[in-house]
Design a protein around this motif. Structure first.
Motif, PDB file in Angstrom:
ATOM      1  N   SER A 107       0.827  -1.212   0.000  1.00  0.00           N
ATOM      2  CA  SER A 107       0.000   0.000   0.000  1.00  0.00           C
ATOM      3  C   SER A 107       0.864   1.266   0.000  1.00  0.00           C
ATOM      4  O   SER A 107       0.508   2.268  -0.623  1.00  0.00           O
ATOM      5  CB  SER A 107      -0.931   0.001   1.223  1.00  0.00           C
ATOM      6  N   VAL A 108       2.016   1.219   0.681  1.00  0.00           N
ATOM      7  CA  VAL A 108       2.924   2.365   0.695  1.00  0.00           C
ATOM      8  C   VAL A 108       3.623   2.488  -0.664  1.00  0.00           C
ATOM      9  O   VAL A 108       3.881   3.603  -1.138  1.00  0.00           O
ATOM     10  CB  VAL A 108       3.949   2.235   1.835  1.00  0.00           C
ATOM     11  N   HIS A 109       3.899   1.372  -1.294  1.00  0.00           N
ATOM     12  CA  HIS A 109       4.483   1.409  -2.643  1.00  0.00           C
ATOM     13  C   HIS A 109       3.518   2.052  -3.633  1.00  0.00           C
ATOM     14  O   HIS A 109       3.941   2.786  -4.537  1.00  0.00           O
ATOM     15  CB  HIS A 109       4.848  -0.002  -3.110  1.00  0.00           C
ATOM     16  N   LEU A 110       2.233   1.782  -3.483  1.00  0.00           N
ATOM     17  CA  LEU A 110       1.240   2.420  -4.352  1.00  0.00           C
ATOM     18  C   LEU A 110       1.280   3.936  -4.177  1.00  0.00           C
ATOM     19  O   LEU A 110       1.260   4.690  -5.159  1.00  0.00           O
ATOM     20  CB  LEU A 110      -0.160   1.889  -4.026  1.00  0.00           C
ATOM     21  N   LEU A 111       1.332   4.380  -2.911  1.00  0.00           N
ATOM     22  CA  LEU A 111       1.401   5.814  -2.637  1.00  0.00           C
ATOM     23  C   LEU A 111       2.664   6.420  -3.232  1.00  0.00           C
ATOM     24  O   LEU A 111       2.629   7.507  -3.824  1.00  0.00           O
ATOM     25  CB  LEU A 111       1.367   6.044  -1.123  1.00  0.00           C
ATOM     26  N   ALA A 112       3.782   5.706  -3.108  1.00  0.00           N
ATOM     27  CA  ALA A 112       5.057   6.198  -3.627  1.00  0.00           C
ATOM     28  C   ALA A 112       5.050   6.281  -5.146  1.00  0.00           C
ATOM     29  O   ALA A 112       5.821   7.049  -5.741  1.00  0.00           O
ATOM     30  CB  ALA A 112       6.198   5.294  -3.163  1.00  0.00           C
ATOM     31  N   ASN A 113       4.183   5.503  -5.762  1.00  0.00           N
ATOM     32  CA  ASN A 113       4.058   5.527  -7.223  1.00  0.00           C
ATOM     33  C   ASN A 113       2.846   6.339  -7.679  1.00  0.00           C
ATOM     34  O   ASN A 113       2.370   6.166  -8.810  1.00  0.00           O
ATOM     35  CB  ASN A 113       3.977   4.096  -7.764  1.00  0.00           C
ATOM     36  N   LEU A 200       2.446  16.951   5.627  1.00  0.00           N
ATOM     37  CA  LEU A 200       3.823  16.556   5.940  1.00  0.00           C
ATOM     38  C   LEU A 200       4.609  16.283   4.662  1.00  0.00           C
ATOM     39  O   LEU A 200       4.031  15.979   3.610  1.00  0.00           O
ATOM     40  CB  LEU A 200       3.818  15.296   6.808  1.00  0.00           C
ATOM     41  N   PRO A 201       5.958  16.369   4.715  1.00  0.00           N
ATOM     42  CA  PRO A 201       6.771  15.979   3.558  1.00  0.00           C
ATOM     43  C   PRO A 201       6.468  14.539   3.146  1.00  0.00           C
ATOM     44  O   PRO A 201       6.160  13.691   3.995  1.00  0.00           O
ATOM     45  CB  PRO A 201       8.207  16.103   4.086  1.00  0.00           C
ATOM     46  N   VAL A 202       6.546  14.273   1.856  1.00  0.00           N
ATOM     47  CA  VAL A 202       6.156  12.962   1.320  1.00  0.00           C
ATOM     48  C   VAL A 202       6.949  11.831   1.971  1.00  0.00           C
ATOM     49  O   VAL A 202       6.386  10.792   2.326  1.00  0.00           O
ATOM     50  CB  VAL A 202       6.343  12.939  -0.214  1.00  0.00           C
ATOM     51  N   GLU A 203       8.251  12.017   2.160  1.00  0.00           N
ATOM     52  CA  GLU A 203       9.077  10.955   2.750  1.00  0.00           C
ATOM     53  C   GLU A 203       8.612  10.623   4.161  1.00  0.00           C
ATOM     54  O   GLU A 203       8.605   9.455   4.570  1.00  0.00           O
ATOM     55  CB  GLU A 203      10.551  11.379   2.781  1.00  0.00           C
ATOM     56  N   LEU A 204       8.219  11.665   4.923  1.00  0.00           N
ATOM     57  CA  LEU A 204       7.735  11.440   6.280  1.00  0.00           C
ATOM     58  C   LEU A 204       6.383  10.725   6.257  1.00  0.00           C
ATOM     59  O   LEU A 204       6.111   9.866   7.108  1.00  0.00           O
ATOM     60  CB  LEU A 204       7.625  12.771   7.016  1.00  0.00           C
ATOM     61  N   GLN A 205       5.544  11.040   5.282  1.00  0.00           N
ATOM     62  CA  GLN A 205       4.275  10.325   5.141  1.00  0.00           C
ATOM     63  C   GLN A 205       4.514   8.838   4.906  1.00  0.00           C
ATOM     64  O   GLN A 205       3.823   7.983   5.473  1.00  0.00           O
ATOM     65  CB  GLN A 205       3.472  10.911   3.970  1.00  0.00           C
ATOM     66  N   PHE A 206       5.508   8.522   4.071  1.00  0.00           N
ATOM     67  CA  PHE A 206       5.831   7.107   3.815  1.00  0.00           C
ATOM     68  C   PHE A 206       6.239   6.406   5.111  1.00  0.00           C
ATOM     69  O   PHE A 206       5.822   5.270   5.369  1.00  0.00           O
ATOM     70  CB  PHE A 206       6.973   6.992   2.793  1.00  0.00           C
ATOM     71  N   GLU A 207       7.068   7.085   5.922  1.00  0.00           N
ATOM     72  CA  GLU A 207       7.536   6.489   7.167  1.00  0.00           C
ATOM     73  C   GLU A 207       6.371   6.211   8.114  1.00  0.00           C
ATOM     74  O   GLU A 207       6.281   5.139   8.711  1.00  0.00           O
ATOM     75  CB  GLU A 207       8.534   7.440   7.854  1.00  0.00           C
ATOM     76  N   ILE A 208       5.486   7.175   8.250  1.00  0.00           N
ATOM     77  CA  ILE A 208       4.352   7.020   9.164  1.00  0.00           C
ATOM     78  C   ILE A 208       3.416   5.920   8.676  1.00  0.00           C
ATOM     79  O   ILE A 208       2.943   5.095   9.470  1.00  0.00           O
ATOM     80  CB  ILE A 208       3.606   8.364   9.314  1.00  0.00           C
ATOM     81  N   LYS A 209       3.148   5.883   7.390  1.00  0.00           N
ATOM     82  CA  LYS A 209       2.281   4.838   6.842  1.00  0.00           C
ATOM     83  C   LYS A 209       2.913   3.461   7.002  1.00  0.00           C
ATOM     84  O   LYS A 209       2.224   2.473   7.259  1.00  0.00           O
ATOM     85  CB  LYS A 209       1.969   5.129   5.372  1.00  0.00           C
TER      86      LYS A 209
END
Length: 540
Positions: A107-113, A200-209
Motif C-alpha cells: 500500500s505504501v508502494h502504491l502511494l510512492a508511485n 507533511l513531507p512525502v518521505e515522512l508520510q511514507f515512514e508514518i504509513k
C-alpha cells in the motif's frame, strides 16, 4: 487469552517467512534488517535454514557462477538507490532465481508511485518481478517480490524495539515553519497540533504509513482490536493513520482480543531521554560502551580477555566484538532479563552469581568472594573459562554479558555518569528554589574544559569525573527542558537581558570546551559536523 509472548513471538514468526525462502541462496541484507535479525537468532538461523552465505546489501557485492539463487532483504521502498543496488548486484552475478523481501507494505508502494486507490493484487511487486527477470537476462527465470515486516527487535520478553524507525522524530517548531512556508498565508497552521498527515513531507508520510502498517500486522497476527491514545502532535498523526489503515477496520470487527496502545512523542519527556536518573545496569552499559557497527540497539563487548591473543594497538580488528543480544542460551536469556529489569546493584550481583554457578558446573577452580562486586573479580572468574574451550563455547552468552558488566564498571565514563546525576539533582532543586538566571549562574562553574585550573583544584581524581562536551550538552538540554515548564511566561525585560548575557557566556565556554577536545564523540560530530581538533581549528 492474549499474553506478552504473543507479541514477542511475532518477530520470530516474520523471520520464519524469510527463512522459508533462503535454502541454497546467498542473502543480501541491509543494516536495518540485519539489526532485527540480530535479536532473532542472528546469521546462524539463516545458515541453519540452508543459506549459503550472507552479504552486505551493496553494489560492490556479487556472486559467482555456482551461486544461482539470491534473496534480498531490505527495509526500504523498491525505488531509487535500493533498485540501483539490486540491479548492480544482479548484473554482476549469474542468478536464475531472485527473491526480494521488503519491510515496506505494498500500500505504501502504491502511494510512492502516485496511485491513490488500493488495487487488487500487488501490481507494483509484479512489475518489479519482471524487472528482476530482465536484469537476470531471461524472462523464464524465477523472481518473487513480497512484503514481510521484519522490523522488530525482541530485546526482552516485555520489550520490542523498532530500529528501522529510530530516526523517526516528533515534529518541532522549526518543522511548523517549513510546513507553513509552502502553504498559502490563509491556510497556514497556528500550531503543531493543527498539522495533518497530508501537509507533511512525502518521505515522512511514507515512514508514518509504514509504521502504521507494521503495527496493524502485529495486531492482525495476535487477533487484537486496539484502542489508541496519543500524547503529542506526531503521536496523534500516527494514531490516526493506524485507525484509518485500510485493513484495520475489518480486523477490529473480528478480533477476539483487546489492547490499548499509547503513542507518546519523545519530546514530551526530553529530560527522561537525556537524564542519568536510571539505576539500571543495562542503561549504563548502553551509555558507556561503543555501539555495535551499524546498530542502534546493541554495543560492542571486547572479547580479547577470553582469548590467548595479546592486545596490540590494532587488537580491536583482531577479534569480532561480543554483544548483548543472547538468544540461544536459556541461562544467558535469564541473566539478560535480570540485568534489564533489576536495579544496578542487584543486576551486578546476579552477574556474579551466574558466573560462579556456571564455573562450578564446569568444575572450574573458582573461589567464591563475598562483599562488593568489582570488575577485577568478575574478570578473574571469566578467565577461568580460557582453560576449557568446551566450557567457553557452551557459556559464551553468559560470558559476554559478564564482560559487558565488567567493562562498564571500570569504564572511565562511569564516574561522569554519577557526576551528571548529581548535577541534575542540583539543577532540579535550584529551579524549584530560584529563578532561571540564578540557575544559569550555578551552571556556569560546572562548564569548564577538562584539565582547567578550576577543575584540577576541585578535588577530582585525575579528571575522571570531569564533564566533557557530551555531558555538558546533555545537562543543557536537561536544564532547558525543565526551564520551559518552570519559567513564567511574562518575564520582565531585565531578567530576559540577564538570561541572554548568561547564555552568551555559556556558548563561549562550550566553544572553548570543544576546541580543547582532540577527538569529538559521534554525538558532537553529528551536531557540529566536525570530527577532530584539526577541522575545528580550520573552522575557527
Amino acid at each position: 487469552m492474549l499474553t506478552t509472548e504473543d507479541y514477542t513471538h511475532f518477530p520470530v514468526q516474520m523471520w520464519e517467512r524469510v527463512l522459508s525462502k533462503v535454502k541454497k541462496a546467498v542473502i543480501f541484507m541491509d543494516d536495518k534488517c540485519a539489526e532485527s535479525l540480530h535479536w532473532c537468532g542472528g546469521a546462524a538461523v539463516l545458515l541453519e535454514a540452508g543459506a549459503r552465505n550472507l552479504k552486505q546489501f551493496s553494489s560492490f557485492e556479487a556472486c559467482g557462477v555456482n551461486e544461482p539463487k539470491a534473496v534480498f532483504v531490505v527495509s526500504t521502498l523498491l525505488k531509487g538507490t535500493t533498485v540501483e543496488i539490486i540491479k548492480d548486484i544482479i548484473s554482476l552475478s549469474h542468478f536464475q532465481y531472485c527473491v526480494v523481501i521488503t519491510t515496506v507494505a505494498h500500500s505504501v508502494h502504491l502511494l510512492a508511485n502516485n496511485v491513490a486507490t488500493e488495487m487488487e493484487g500487488s501490481p507494483v511487486f509484479e512489475q518489479f518481478e519482471e524487472k528482476l527477470c530482465e536484469w537476470m537476462g531471461n524472462m523464464n527465470y524465477t523472481a518473487e517480490v513480497m512484503h514481510v515486516p521484519v522490523v522488530f527487535a525482541p530485546v526482552s520478553q516485555q520489550l520490542l524495539l523498532t530500529p528501522m524507525f529510530a530516526h523517526l522524530f516528533p515534529l518541532l517548531p522549526p518543522d511548523l515553519e517549513s510546513i507553513n512556508a509552502k502553504r498559502p498565508e490563509k491556510k497556514r497552521f497556528g500550531s503543531l497540533l493543527d498539522v495533518d498527515m497530508n501537509s507533511l513531507p512525502v518521505e515522512l508520510q511514507f515512514e508514518i504509513k509504514s509504521l502504521a502498517s507494521v503495527l496493524n500486522s502485529v495486531f492482525e497476527a495476535t487477533g487484537t482490536r486496539e484502542e489508541s491514545f496519543a500524547v503529542g502532535p506526531m503521536s496523534r498523526i500516527i494514531a490516526g493513520e493506524l485507525s484509518n489503515h485500510p485493513q484495520a477496520k475489518n480486523r477490529r470487527k473480528a478480533a477476539p482480543n483487546k489492547a490499548s496502545i499509547i503513542f507518546v512523542d519523545r519530546t514530551m519527556d526530553i529530560t527522561g531521554a537525556v537524564g542519568h536518573h536510571g539505576d539500571n545496569l543495562v542503561e549504563k552499559i548502553l551509555s558507556v560502551l561503543k555501539p555495535l557497527p551499524g546498530h542502534v540497539t546493541d554495543v560492542q563487548v571486547d572479547m580479547l580477555e577470553l582469548t590467548s591473543l595479546q592486545r596490540t594497538p590494532h587488537s580491536q580488528n583482531t577479534l569480532a566484538p561480543g554483544c548483548l543480544a543472547q538468544t540461544q542460551s536459556p541461562a544467558a536469556q535469564t541473566l539478560w532479563e535480570a540485568m534489564l529489569t533489576n536495579k544496578h546493584k542487584e543486576g551486578v550481583m546476579e552477574v556474579r552469581r551466574q558466573l560462579v554457578e556456571t564455573a562450578s558446573k564446569e568444575k572450574l577452580p573458582i573461589k567464591m568472594s563475598m562483599g562488593r562486586v568489582t570488575p577485577e573479580q568478575l574478570c578473574s572468574y571469566m578467565q577461568l573459562f580460557k582453560s576449557s574451550w568446551g566450557a567457553l563455547e557452551s557459556h559464551c552468552g553468559v560470558l559476554q554479558l559478564g564482560l559487558a558488566t565488567a567493562q562498564t564498571l571500570r569504564h572511565p565514563g562511569l564516574p561522569r555518569w554519577d557526576a551528571c546525576l548529581a548535577f541534575e539533582r542540583l539543577l532540579l532543586q535550584a529551579l524549584g528554589d530560584s529563578d532561571f538566571p540564578a540557575v544559569l549562574r550555578q551552571l556556569l562553574p560546572l562548564m569548564k574544559p577538562r584539565g582547567s585550573e578550576d577543575s584540577t583544584t576541585s578535588g577530582s581524581r585525575s579528571g575522571e569525573d570531569e564533564s566533557g562536551p557530551d555531558e555538558m550538552i546533555l545537562l543543557l538540554v536537561y536544564l532547558y527542558s525543565l526551564a520551559d515548564e518552570a519559567q513564567p511566561a511574562d518575564q520582565d525585560t531585565e531578567k530576559e537581558e540577564e538570561v541572554e548575557k548568561l547564555e552568551r557566556e555559556l556558548m563561549g565556554v562550550l566553544t572553548l570546551v570543544l576546541t580543547r577536545e582532540i577527538e569529538l564523540s559521534p554525538l558532537v560530530q553529528k551536531l557540529t559536523v566536525i570530527a577532530g581538533l584539526a577541522e575545528l581549528v580550520d573552522v575557527w
